[in-house]
Design a protein around this motif. Structure first.
Motif, PDB file in Angstrom:
ATOM      1  N   VAL A  45       0.803  -1.232   0.000  1.00  0.00           N
ATOM      2  CA  VAL A  45       0.000   0.000   0.000  1.00  0.00           C
ATOM      3  C   VAL A  45       0.837   1.283   0.000  1.00  0.00           C
ATOM      4  N   LYS A  46       2.129   1.169   0.390  1.00  0.00           N
ATOM      5  CA  LYS A  46       3.046   2.322   0.354  1.00  0.00           C
ATOM      6  C   LYS A  46       2.584   3.506   1.197  1.00  0.00           C
ATOM      7  N   ASP A  47       1.864   3.254   2.272  1.00  0.00           N
ATOM      8  CA  ASP A  47       1.380   4.339   3.122  1.00  0.00           C
ATOM      9  C   ASP A  47       1.326   3.803   4.557  1.00  0.00           C
ATOM     10  N   SER A  48       2.117   4.410   5.438  1.00  0.00           N
ATOM     11  CA  SER A  48       2.246   3.831   6.788  1.00  0.00           C
ATOM     12  C   SER A  48       0.936   3.897   7.573  1.00  0.00           C
ATOM     13  N   TYR A  49       0.159   4.970   7.395  1.00  0.00           N
ATOM     14  CA  TYR A  49      -1.117   5.074   8.126  1.00  0.00           C
ATOM     15  C   TYR A  49      -2.117   4.030   7.631  1.00  0.00           C
ATOM     16  N   LEU A  50      -2.187   3.899   6.313  1.00  0.00           N
ATOM     17  CA  LEU A  50      -3.092   2.907   5.719  1.00  0.00           C
ATOM     18  C   LEU A  50      -2.648   1.493   6.108  1.00  0.00           C
ATOM     19  N   ALA A  51      -1.329   1.252   6.087  1.00  0.00           N
ATOM     20  CA  ALA A  51      -0.805  -0.066   6.470  1.00  0.00           C
ATOM     21  C   ALA A  51      -1.187  -0.388   7.915  1.00  0.00           C
ATOM     22  N   GLU A  52      -1.095   0.606   8.797  1.00  0.00           N
ATOM     23  CA  GLU A  52      -1.450   0.406  10.209  1.00  0.00           C
ATOM     24  C   GLU A  52      -2.932   0.069  10.340  1.00  0.00           C
ATOM     25  N   ASP A  53      -3.772   0.786   9.584  1.00  0.00           N
ATOM     26  CA  ASP A  53      -5.223   0.514   9.606  1.00  0.00           C
ATOM     27  C   ASP A  53      -5.521  -0.917   9.151  1.00  0.00           C
ATOM     28  N   ILE A  54      -4.892  -1.319   8.041  1.00  0.00           N
ATOM     29  CA  ILE A  54      -5.143  -2.663   7.505  1.00  0.00           C
ATOM     30  C   ILE A  54      -4.592  -3.719   8.465  1.00  0.00           C
ATOM     31  N   PHE A  55      -3.449  -3.413   9.097  1.00  0.00           N
ATOM     32  CA  PHE A  55      -2.892  -4.335  10.094  1.00  0.00           C
ATOM     33  C   PHE A  55      -3.896  -4.538  11.232  1.00  0.00           C
ATOM     34  N   GLN A  56      -4.473  -3.425  11.725  1.00  0.00           N
ATOM     35  CA  GLN A  56      -5.470  -3.518  12.811  1.00  0.00           C
ATOM     36  C   GLN A  56      -6.684  -4.327  12.343  1.00  0.00           C
ATOM     37  N   ASP A  57      -7.168  -4.029  11.134  1.00  0.00           N
ATOM     38  CA  ASP A  57      -8.333  -4.756  10.595  1.00  0.00           C
ATOM     39  C   ASP A  57      -8.031  -6.246  10.449  1.00  0.00           C
ATOM     40  N   THR A  58      -6.779  -6.541  10.067  1.00  0.00           N
ATOM     41  CA  THR A  58      -6.366  -7.941   9.924  1.00  0.00           C
ATOM     42  C   THR A  58      -6.530  -8.665  11.251  1.00  0.00           C
ATOM     43  N   PHE A  59      -6.055  -8.042  12.335  1.00  0.00           N
ATOM     44  CA  PHE A  59      -6.120  -8.734  13.626  1.00  0.00           C
ATOM     45  C   PHE A  59      -7.529  -8.747  14.212  1.00  0.00           C
ATOM     46  N   ILE A  60      -8.358  -7.796  13.830  1.00  0.00           N
ATOM     47  CA  ILE A  60      -9.776  -7.862  14.235  1.00  0.00           C
ATOM     48  C   ILE A  60     -10.398  -9.107  13.592  1.00  0.00           C
ATOM     49  N   LYS A  61     -10.068  -9.315  12.306  1.00  0.00           N
ATOM     50  CA  LYS A  61     -10.586 -10.486  11.587  1.00  0.00           C
ATOM     51  C   LYS A  61     -10.025 -11.786  12.183  1.00  0.00           C
ATOM     52  N   VAL A  62      -8.732 -11.772  12.520  1.00  0.00           N
ATOM     53  CA  VAL A  62      -8.093 -12.940  13.147  1.00  0.00           C
ATOM     54  C   VAL A  62      -8.807 -13.288  14.449  1.00  0.00           C
ATOM     55  N   ILE A  63      -9.012 -12.272  15.298  1.00  0.00           N
ATOM     56  CA  ILE A  63      -9.664 -12.479  16.605  1.00  0.00           C
ATOM     57  C   ILE A  63     -11.078 -13.024  16.412  1.00  0.00           C
ATOM     58  N   ASN A  64     -11.826 -12.402  15.500  1.00  0.00           N
ATOM     59  CA  ASN A  64     -13.207 -12.852  15.266  1.00  0.00           C
ATOM     60  C   ASN A  64     -13.255 -14.298  14.775  1.00  0.00           C
ATOM     61  N   THR A  65     -12.314 -14.639  13.876  1.00  0.00           N
ATOM     62  CA  THR A  65     -12.274 -16.014  13.344  1.00  0.00           C
ATOM     63  C   THR A  65     -11.923 -17.009  14.443  1.00  0.00           C
ATOM     64  N   LEU A  66     -10.915 -16.665  15.260  1.00  0.00           N
ATOM     65  CA  LEU A  66     -10.505 -17.559  16.352  1.00  0.00           C
ATOM     66  C   LEU A  66     -11.633 -17.737  17.363  1.00  0.00           C
ATOM     67  N   LYS A  67     -12.275 -16.617  17.728  1.00  0.00           N
ATOM     68  CA  LYS A  67     -13.331 -16.686  18.751  1.00  0.00           C
ATOM     69  C   LYS A  67     -14.563 -17.420  18.243  1.00  0.00           C
ATOM     70  N   ALA A  68     -14.760 -17.381  16.920  1.00  0.00           N
ATOM     71  CA  ALA A  68     -15.915 -18.085  16.350  1.00  0.00           C
ATOM     72  C   ALA A  68     -15.615 -19.566  16.133  1.00  0.00           C
ATOM     73  N   GLY A  69     -14.374 -19.980  16.414  1.00  0.00           N
ATOM     74  CA  GLY A  69     -14.002 -21.385  16.261  1.00  0.00           C
ATOM     75  C   GLY A  69     -13.845 -21.818  14.822  1.00  0.00           C
ATOM     76  N   ARG A  70     -13.543 -20.843  13.924  1.00  0.00           N
ATOM     77  CA  ARG A  70     -13.441 -21.186  12.499  1.00  0.00           C
ATOM     78  C   ARG A  70     -11.993 -21.337  12.029  1.00  0.00           C
ATOM     79  N   TYR A  71     -11.047 -21.310  12.943  1.00  0.00           N
ATOM     80  CA  TYR A  71      -9.633 -21.442  12.545  1.00  0.00           C
ATOM     81  C   TYR A  71      -9.280 -22.915  12.393  1.00  0.00           C
ATOM     82  N   ASN A  72      -8.774 -23.297  11.213  1.00  0.00           N
ATOM     83  CA  ASN A  72      -8.376 -24.700  11.032  1.00  0.00           C
ATOM     84  C   ASN A  72      -7.083 -24.821  10.241  1.00  0.00           C
TER      85      ASN A  72
END
Length: 198
Positions: A45-72
């Motif tokens: 993305v070549k933008d540190s603020y945007l990269a930080e936002d996407i990084f945060q969104d990535t881990f929100i998705k990771v947490i939601n997937t793990l908590k929903a028991g969908r990680y395999n």
């Protein structure tokens, strides 16, 4: 978690512990992989603020997937997270309707990939000048080649993992890597010749 050192526990075990309510396990997973995941996003993305936002969104998705028991993804936590991040980057570019531009950042030494011959002092000076222009050269690679180059040599992913993330065969990923390196070598050779002729 008893007296076991958290840093010596495998990713898979940390995932299991987090699923069973141990919050520090996720913190350790993030600490372990933040640099590779963030950099993989930033290079796209070549933008540190945007990269930080996407990084945060990535881990929100990771947490939601793990908590929903969908990680395999048994034993493949990092490639799984990078795949999520990669999809979020694609979603972002779809929204803004433009193609991603990939360049490298300071510290990404492509010269570890491209082996140089035994060089004279003159060659060494030329190589160092070429290194200054390397980010510009990588910018000229087709996006598929840039993507594989970055995932392989910065993200440290296997070609199997790259093929899973990008949705192409391993042979296609290998081919893109080979073309990327050949194109970089050609561009650097052209650059060296122009320096020698000046």
């Amino acid at each position: 978690m008893s007296t076991i050192n958290i840093q010596s526990i495998s990713d898979q075990e940390l995932v299991n512990q987090y699923i069973h309510g141990n919050e520090p396990s996720l913190e350790e997973l993030i600490r372990r992989h933040k640099s590779k995941i963030y950099t993989s996003i930033y290079l796209l993305v070549k933008d540190s603020y945007l990269a930080e936002d996407i990084f945060q969104d990535t881990f929100i998705k990771v947490i939601n997937t793990l908590k929903a028991g969908r990680y395999n993804e048994e034993g493949k936590f990092l490639p799984w997270v990078i795949r999520i991040a990669h999809n979020l980057v694609i979603d972002h570019f779809r929204k803004v309707k433009r193609a991603p531009v990939v360049t490298t950042v300071e510290g990404f030494d492509i010269f570890e990939v491209i082996k140089f011959y035994d060089e004279s002092t003159e060659d060494k000076i030329i190589r160092e000048q070429t290194y200054q222009d390397l980010r510009g050269l990588i910018h000229h690679l087709p996006s598929e080649q840039k993507e594989v180059l970055i995932m392989r040599h910065y993200g440290d992913l296997s070609f199997k993992e790259i093929s899973d993330i990008t949705g192409v065969s391993i042979n296609t990923a290998l081919g893109r890597m080979r073309y990327a390196l050949n194109n970089l070598r050609k561009m650097m050779l052209t650059r060296e010749l122009s320096l020698k002729n000046n």
